[in-house]
Every structure is written in structure tokens, then in C-alpha cells.
Design an enzyme around this catalytic site. Structure first.
Site, PDB file in Angstrom:
ATOM      1  CD  GLU A 294      22.269 -12.371 -42.152  1.00  0.00           C
ATOM      2  OE1 GLU A 294      23.128 -11.492 -42.250  1.00  0.00           O
ATOM      3  OE2 GLU A 294      21.844 -13.310 -41.484  1.00  0.00           O
ATOM      4  CB  CYS A 328      25.496 -11.586 -39.511  1.00  0.00           C
ATOM      5  SG  CYS A 328      25.713 -13.110 -40.641  1.00  0.00           S
TER       6      CYS A 328
END
Length: 543
Positions: A294, A328
Site C-alpha cells: 500500500e 495516505c
């Protein structure tokens, strides 16, 4: 000997404590924060084969809000330590993978209960100190999300093991879920203690052994995680923590024949480099490594002309500035229709002015410092660019001060060009850029959202009109792995919104879900014939 199929307690999301004025949890948390802030600096060792490893290469650990204060020293190692960690992991592999799954799950379920109880204030305080989170952000990360990972992972593992094939008459088909053949390398980020703990633990739960390299800025709270796992009964060598420079670790790990998997959260550039390295070395490995990552995000909010102004403003404020935008999933580009722009601008400007920035020890502070000097300089560079460029305007904030801590005021940029630098590039700080589009050209704005960024992690649409919401979902199908309707694009909850994105944002293997755990097993099909044939001839051979 086990002779039953066990069921773990059905998981429920850990309640988030409120920490309101006068509450016992607020007093306890602030007291633990102050205790850890003023105690003697902690020595943070590597942990290899269950043993604490101290070195002469000691590096100071400081809170981002007070970079002159030393709260500990991280003991950094060399390539030899990485090799030792791999050796310790492989030595532990047979015993750990042979342990029945319910015993592995029990260790992590115990760790969850310890976190929910006596370890809660400690893990939160460590995260406040090392990563600059305020009390609420530490609570939803280091306590609640981490607890949820531990409990839900055990439940999902049970679901995986229960999935079995059909059997024809006279045949018994079975499916077993082997751990990967070798070791898993976990590389974790600074910004979430829960992610830092989950990446090695998810692989370990499924019977794998792990070498774990945490971010340099997170090893203070990583140390608490290792102590927690040890206290919960994790055997020696199952998870080995190494603090080494990245290229040093990579040189050893990615040239080892028993490298079996990478579990990564970090930057897109680093992940692509690691993937390339693994590809170049593919012939050296015993098996094809699993690569799970990720990575970055350039997450969006798009408002339709029917959107409610107050909802949009709140979504921008929380989505962009919680934890200094160092998520994020943080909103960093916003597309607003011109029919509501004047009202949004007025209310957003007024609200940004109320945001308090300071230390985590003051609960009234909404924001703290960004994580490091490098991060501060990068963010300041984007702000300075907007100040000097004719296509950018600083609407709010724009001031930075690193004299005591790495403080950046919440900043809103308005861009006249939808491809302005801060609309396209990941900043990872408290900076959001707004582009105003013609209210009647929602379709064109959706096309801009989809085509502007290489990333596809999170995004949100605000609208009252259901047709507009449907249009956005269709047009942005591939633009976000986590899509939000009338909400900020942050705050995914384990077991409710599995997290991950595609394109330049990663492999979308959804941490905290059954999908992620499946990457850490290698299934074996077993067919047992209960009444074996005794004649090679089939019926069609008969005359």
C-alpha cells in the site's frame, strides 16, 4: 490433541474512548504521556531470535514537536544483523508453522486484550511522542485500529481455514493453507502504529516467520509493540525487528533464496524500486515471492452543485488536516463547483483560523508537528512554490516554523490550473489545493479527477442529488479503492471498510480483511480416494 474445529470470539470494533474534559481516560492518558516524556531516555534495541541486540550505532529519538528533546536512542545494525534475523526466522519456522492455528491466534487475541486494557495508555503515549499524534488520533490508531486488526485477523483466518472443496462419491477432497516457504519481509511506515504492527503480525498469524524493518521515525512505538508481543507469548524468532538503513537490509533480504514475501507500506517510488529488484533477482528464489504493498495517494474530494456547504467544509477540514495530513488517505485536492465556492471559501477560511497547532500534551490542539526535518522541508517547498507561482494563491495558512518543532500551519491553496503542481503531486502534509470548476460541467470535473493523478487510493463525493452520486461512482470506478459518499476520505475501519487502492497506490490487497491474509498462505489440495480402483479399464472400453 486438538480434535475440534475452534471458533474465535466474534470480533467487534473496539470502542473509541472520548477523552472529554474530566474523564478518567483523559487524566490517565495525559499522565502517561508526561511520565514517558520526562523519564530517562529509552534504549531501543533490535530484537533477533527473541533477544535484545544493542549496538554502538546509537541514534537519538526525538518528538517532532520538540526536536531538541531526546526520549530514547535507537540501536542500529548492519547487514550481519539482517542475516542473523533471517537465520533466526528460518530456525523458528518449523515450530511456528507446525503450531495449530488456534494457538497462534490466541497469542494475538491476548495481545488485543492487553492493548484494550493495561497497555492502552502506553501505546497511545508512545505514538503521541514519537509520531506527534494528538490524543484522539493516537486512540483511533495505536489502540483501536491495532486491536481491531488483531481480533478481526483471527476471525478472518478462521474463515479461510474453514473454506473446503466439494467431494465426489468415494473421494475426500481437502484444502490446507500452508505458510509461504521461507520468510516474509515487512517494511512499515511512521504514520500508523496499527499498520506497523499489523504488517508483520498478519503474515505471522498465518504461520509465517518475519523480518520486520520499521520506519526510523516509528521505532520508539515499535519497541512497545515488540514488548507487547513478547508479553503475550509470541515465541522467539517468529518476528524479528531490525533497525538498519534500507539499502543495507535490501541487499541481504532480496538476494536470499528463502525470501518468500514482501509486506510493505510506504512510498510509491520505493515500492516500485523493490518490485524491480525482486524481479531482477527472481531466479534466485526458492519460490515466487508474494508482493503486497500500500503506497502513496493524492486523494480527492469532489463536490456537486447540490452539495451541502457545511458538510463539504467539515470534510475538507477533517480530511486534510487531521494528523497534519500525514495519512495516505488524506484529502489533498478538492474540486468545487463555482455556485457554492464563495460560501465554502468564507466558511473554510473562518474555520481554518480556529485550528490550534501545538504539542500533543495539550488536548485543545487539533494539529501537531510534521514528522521530520525532511518532511518539513518538502512541505515548505510546495507552499513556497504556490506563493511564487501566478497559478497558485495561498488562501489560508502558509507559514512554517522549525525552530522548536516541525510546525506547518494548515494551508489551503487555490489553483487556477487543474494541473497545478500541488494538485498532482503527493505532499503528505497539512496542505490542500482547491480547483473551482463551472457548476454545470460536473462531467468534465469527474474526468479531471480521474485523469489527474497516478494514484487511486481514496476519494469522496459530496452531493444531495442521487443521480450525481451515481455518475461519480461510475466515472471514478478506478480512481479510488476506498470511495466515500458525503464523508471525508479518511478513517477506514477494520472489518467495515477494507483499505487499499490500485494504480500507483498499491496492490489493493485490503489490509484488515480476509483478502490480505490469503496472500500469506500457499494452498495445497489433497485428494484421498476412499475406494481405489483395481482395474485400469474404464467403462467406455467395454465391447
Amino acid at each position: 490433541m486438538s480434535n475440534a474445529f475452534f471458533q474465535v470470539p466474534y470480533p467487534e470494533n473496539e470502542p473509541v474512548l472520548g477523552y472529554g474534559p474530566g474523564s478518567p481516560e483523559r487524566a490517565a492518558q495525559l499522565a502517561e504521556y508526561e511520565r514517558m516524556l520526562h523519564q530517562e531516555p529509552v534504549q531501543v534495541p533490535m530484537v533477533i531470535g527473541g533477544k535484545a541486540i544493542y549496538t554502538e550505532d546509537k541514534r537519538p529519538l526525538s518528538p517532532p514537536h520538540d526536536h531538541q528533546k531526546v526520549i530514547g536512542h535507537g540501536h542500529f545494525g548492519t547487514a550481519e544483523h539482517v542475516q542473523s534475523a533471517i537465520d533466526a526466522a528460518l530456525e523458528a519456522r518449523n515450530s511456528w508453522s507446525g503450531l495449530s492455528w488456534e494457538h497462534r491466534a490466541s497469542i494475538f487475541l491476548k495481545a488485543a486484550d492487553m492493548l484494550a486494557g493495561p497497555w492502552r495508555t502506553r501505546i497511545n503515549a508512545a505514538t503521541m511522542l514519537a509520531q506527534g499524534k494528538n490524543m484522539h488520533q493516537a486512540e483511533i490508531d495505536a489502540a483501536c485500529e491495532f486491536i481491531d486488526f488483531l481480533r478481526f485477523n483471527a476471525h478472518f483466518a478462521q474463515e479461510i481455514y474453514a473454506q473446503q472443496p466439494e467431494s465426489s462419491p468415494g473421494i475426500w477432497n481437502r484444502l490446507e493453507y500452508r505458510p509461504l516457504e521461507g520468510f516474509v519481509f515487512a517494511i512499515t511506515p511512521f504514520n500508523f502504529t496499527a499498520i506497523a504492527g499489523n504488517l508483520p503480525i498478519a503474515a505471522a498469524l498465518m504461520g509465517n516467520v518475519v523480518v520486520w524493518k520499521p520506519s526510523d521515525e516509528q521505532i520508539y512505538s515499535a519497541h512497545v509493540i515488540m514488548e507487547l508481543l513478547h508479553a503475550a507469548g509470541l515465541p522467539e524468532g517468529v518476528i524479528n525487528l531490525v533497525t538498519v538503513d534500507g539499502p543495507v537490509a535490501g541487499e541481504v533480504v532480496f538476494n536470499h533464496p528463502d525470501f518468500a514475501g514482501l509486506h510493505f507500506t510506504g512510498s510509491t517510488g520505493v515500492f516500485r524500486h523493490l518490485w524491480q529488484t525482486i524481479g531482477q533477482n527472481i531466479a534466485q528464489y526458492r519460490t515466487y515471492p508474494r508482493i503486497v504493498g500500500e503506497t502513496g495517494g493524492k486523494d480527492f474530494i469532489i463536490a456537486h452543485k447540490s452539495a451541502e456547504v457545511d458538510e463539504v467544509v467539515t470534510g475538507i477540514l477533517r480530511g486534510s488536516f487531521e494528523f497534519q495530513g500525514q495519512k495516505c488517505s488524506a484529502a489533498s485536492r478538492v474540486y468545487l463547483p463555482d455556485n457554492i465556492w464563495a460560501e465554502v471559501k468564507e466558511k473554510l477560511t473562518a474555520e481554518v483560523a480556529t485550528i490550534q497547532v501545538g504539542t500533543p500534551g495539550n488536548p485543545e490542539n487539533f494539529m501537531g508537528a510534521v514528522i521530520s526535518q525532511r518532511s518539513f522541508d518538502k512541505i515548505k517547498g510546495y507552499i513556497d512554490y504556490a506563493k511564487d507561482h501566478p497559478d497558485g494563491e495561498i488562501m489560508c495558512g502558509g507559514t512554517c516554523d522549525d525552530s522548536v518543532g516541525y510546525f506547518v500551519q494548515p494551508t489551503v491553496i487555490v489553483a487556477s490550473d487543474p494541473h497545478f503542481k500541488s494538485m498532482e503531486e503527493e505532499i503528505f502534509g497539512p496542505v490542500v489545493t482547491i480547483y473551482v470548476y463551472p457548476a454545470e460541467d460536473f462531467e468534465g470535473a469527474l474526468e479531471l479527477v480521474d485523469s489527474t493523478s497516478q494514484y487511486a487510493l481514496t476519494g469522496a463525493v459530496f452531493a444531495r442529488e442521487r443521480y450525481a452520486i451515481d455518475d461519480a461512482m461510475r466515472a471514478l470506478e478506478n480512481a479510488a479503492g476506498n470511495f466515500y459518499i458525503n464523508d471525508k476520505p479518511t478513517g477506514a475501519v477494520v472489518g467495515q471498510q477494507p483499505f487499499g487502492g490500485a494504480r500507483g497506490s498499491g496492490t489493493n490487497d485490503k489490509a484488515g480483511s480476509l483478502l490480505n491474509l490469503l496472500r500469506w498462505v500457499s494452498p495445497r489440495t489433497i485428494k484421498e480416494t476412499l475406494a481405489p480402483p483395481t482395474d485400469y479399464r474404464y467403462a467406455f472400453h467395454q465391447k
